[in-house]
Enzyme design. Structure first.
Site, short mmCIF file in Angstrom:
data_model
loop_
_atom_site.label_atom_id
_atom_site.label_comp_id
_atom_site.label_asym_id
_atom_site.label_seq_id
_atom_site.Cartn_x
_atom_site.Cartn_y
_atom_site.Cartn_z
N ASP A 164 -31.21 -6.36 -61.16
CA ASP A 164 -31.17 -5.91 -62.56
C ASP A 164 -30.21 -6.74 -63.40
O ASP A 164 -30.38 -6.90 -64.60
CB ASP A 164 -30.82 -4.41 -62.65
CG ASP A 164 -29.66 -3.98 -61.78
OD1 ASP A 164 -29.01 -4.86 -61.17
OD2 ASP A 164 -29.40 -2.76 -61.70
N LYS A 188 -26.15 3.51 -54.23
CA LYS A 188 -26.28 4.56 -55.26
C LYS A 188 -26.89 5.82 -54.66
O LYS A 188 -26.47 6.24 -53.59
CB LYS A 188 -27.09 4.01 -56.45
CG LYS A 188 -26.44 2.78 -57.06
CD LYS A 188 -27.30 2.02 -58.03
CE LYS A 188 -28.22 1.05 -57.34
NZ LYS A 188 -28.82 0.05 -58.19
C1 BGC Z 1 -26.37 -2.63 -56.18
C2 BGC Z 1 -26.65 -3.87 -56.98
C3 BGC Z 1 -27.16 -3.50 -58.34
C4 BGC Z 1 -26.17 -2.55 -59.00
C5 BGC Z 1 -26.59 -2.11 -60.37
C6 BGC Z 1 -25.47 -1.69 -56.93
O1 BGC Z 1 -25.32 -0.48 -56.23
O2 BGC Z 1 -25.73 -2.96 -54.98
O3 BGC Z 1 -27.57 -4.68 -56.31
O4 BGC Z 1 -27.33 -4.66 -59.11
O5 BGC Z 1 -26.01 -1.39 -58.20
O6 BGC Z 1 -27.78 -1.41 -60.35
#
Ligand code: BGC
Length: 463
Positions: free
Chosen positions: A211, A173
């Site tokens: 999460d 992200k």
């Molecule tokens: C991450 C996950 C996470 C998801 C939602 C992704 O970019 O790799 O681990 O659960 O985002 O936040």
């Protein structure tokens, strides 16, 4: 078979020639029934690889298929205070859950992380977390003679070693920290607490979860049929309740309980090319300019960090082909990142005959639009959103087939699902077709990821 398309909104365009040209740009964004079924097949194959005892097979899969070590839900007899931390989305949250006669009272506070922290050393992020916990303890006037159990929702792909310990594999992200890979998030948290000389009320970090697991825990508190915890926020991922006997990856299996929670880590699904059959040039461009190039194919197709940019790229293409805004656009439209996902949800808020939200968005982008432009922008936002909801639903359908129960609730947390006025409808539309034998309900589990952290702390600290 009836094509899964939303061409109706393109019919606002009167000239046949223009309509054909528009359709040529947009048609790859429309998934056919065949594409949807192929996504499901490919995902099942990837699961087989990820769930294999052979390392060679596991390397062929983009899914993590992690055992979360969460093996129980709330019993209803929990008492006292628990803390949850939620790191992974746009906001960092501290959550307090107080159990009173089986009822959970929840207080959530947000402590924003600056862009600077997200791209600096991980220690900066963890110092911010430790300081925010202290602020929370003071604001909440908390006191306790014993350490308060805390569950840490840390939402980045990590290999889980036990309920508490895991190893961070990659940031995702908007996080691009310069350190932290290969480290244990709980160790980093405990070190930061020590660096600040402790907290005025001691905490006992009992669990690190994703999460998705938090959302599943919080979802099952709201609805006993909740079996999938799904995030459609800045990023995306899902976990679900699987029968322990189906978890084949561990040589000795999981013998402690019949049902376990598996974290799919599906954000990177497709990184090995298995979804290339419907990837568009827009997807490739979003990837090329993203923080994490050549990775997180699946989540880049619909999650909040990327959905707006996808729409922007489609609008730019239509403009450059002279099909929108008289071929002129605006400087803003041409800037990467100038169209956040919130603009897409805004446009999608307009009803069939409405234009006010769309007009507002176009004004913010300094665009002058006529009636056809407005209709076309609405069509693009609809198509890109619908494709996103469809790919998530195809993946959910695979998990529902694993769960194989007549009634299943999917608990969802995350800004895209929460704020997008049509995402829910698009998902339901497809799920009803894909799993006709299952009565599927989708519920919003607002702030479930952090609340679930506190729930896991309660379950994990049970003596
Ligand atoms: C991450 C996950 C996470 C998801 C939602 C992704 O970019 O790799 O681990 O659960 O985002 O936040």
């Amino acid at each position: 078979m009836e094509p899964l398309t939303k061409k109706a909104r393109i019919e606002g365009i009167t000239s046949n020639d223009k309509r054909d040209k528009v359709i040529a740009v947009l048609e790859n964004l429309v998934l056919s029934d065949g594409d949807v079924h192929r996504i499901m097949e490919v995902m099942e194959q990837q699961i087989d690889f990820a769930n294999s005892q052979q390392e060679e097979d596991r390397k062929r899969s983009d899914l993590f298929w992690e055992f979360t070590y969460v093996q129980g839900l709330l019993k209803g007899d929990e008492k006292g205070d628990y803390l949850g931390l939620d790191l992974g989305g746009t906001n960092f949250r501290v959550v307090r859950v107080t159990f009173n006669e089986g009822k959970a009272e929840t207080t959530t506070k947000y402590y924003n992380l600056s862009q600077e922290l997200l791209s600096g050393p991980a220690e900066g992020v963890f110092d911010h977390i430790a300081n925010s916990i202290e602020k929370f303890i003071n604001e909440e006037k908390m006191s306790s003679d014993t350490a308060i159990p805390l569950g840490f929702t840390f939402s980045f792909p990590s290999i889980q070693k036990s309920l508490k310990h895991s190893v961070l594999i990659t940031w995702t992200k908007s996080f691009k920290c310069t350190t932290g890979l290969g480290e244990d998030p709980v160790d980093m948290l405990e070190a930061a607490i020590q660096r600040r000389g402790g907290l005025s009320v001691p905490v006992d970090v009992v669990a690190r979860i994703s999460d998705t697991t938090g959302t599943l825990m919080a979802g099952s508190y709201l609805d006993k049929s909740c079996r999938i915890g799904l995030i459609i926020g800045s990023g995306s991922n899902a976990c679900f309740v699987e029968q322990a006997k189906n978890f084949k990856k561990f040589e000795d299996g999981v013998k402690t309980s019949n049902q376990i929670v598996v974290n799919t880590e599906w954000g990177a699904f497709g990184d090995n090319g298995c979804l290339d059959f419907f990837k568009t040039d827009f997807d490739k461009e979003v990837d090329r300019t993203s923080n994490h190039v050549n990775s997180f194919t699946f989540e880049k197709m619909f999650s909040g960090c990327y959905l707006g940019e996808l729409v922007r790229l489609v609008l730019v293409k239509l403009t450059n082909e002279g099909l929108l805004f008289k071929g002129e656009g605006s400087t803003k439209l041409m800037e990467m990142g100038s169209l956040p996902t919130s603009y897409v949800t805004e446009v999608e808020s307009d009803g069939p005959e409405e234009t006010s939200h769309t007009t507002g968005v176009l004004q913010s982008l300094d665009l002058t639009a006529d009636t056809e432009d407005i209709a076309l922008v609405q069509a693009v936002c609809g198509l890109v959103s619908q494709r996103g909801a469809y790919v998530v639903s195809a993946a959910c359908a695979v998990l529902l087939n694993h769960i194989d129960l007549p009634e299943v609730t999917i608990g969802i947390d995350g800004s895209v699902y929460e704020h997008h006025p049509r995402f829910h409808g698009y998902m339901m539309e497809l799920l009803e077709k894909l799993v006709p034998g299952t009565k599927v309900k989708i519920i919003l589990v607002k702030d479930g990821s952090g609340q679930g952290g506190a729930f896991v702390a309660a379950v994990g600290s049970r003596s």
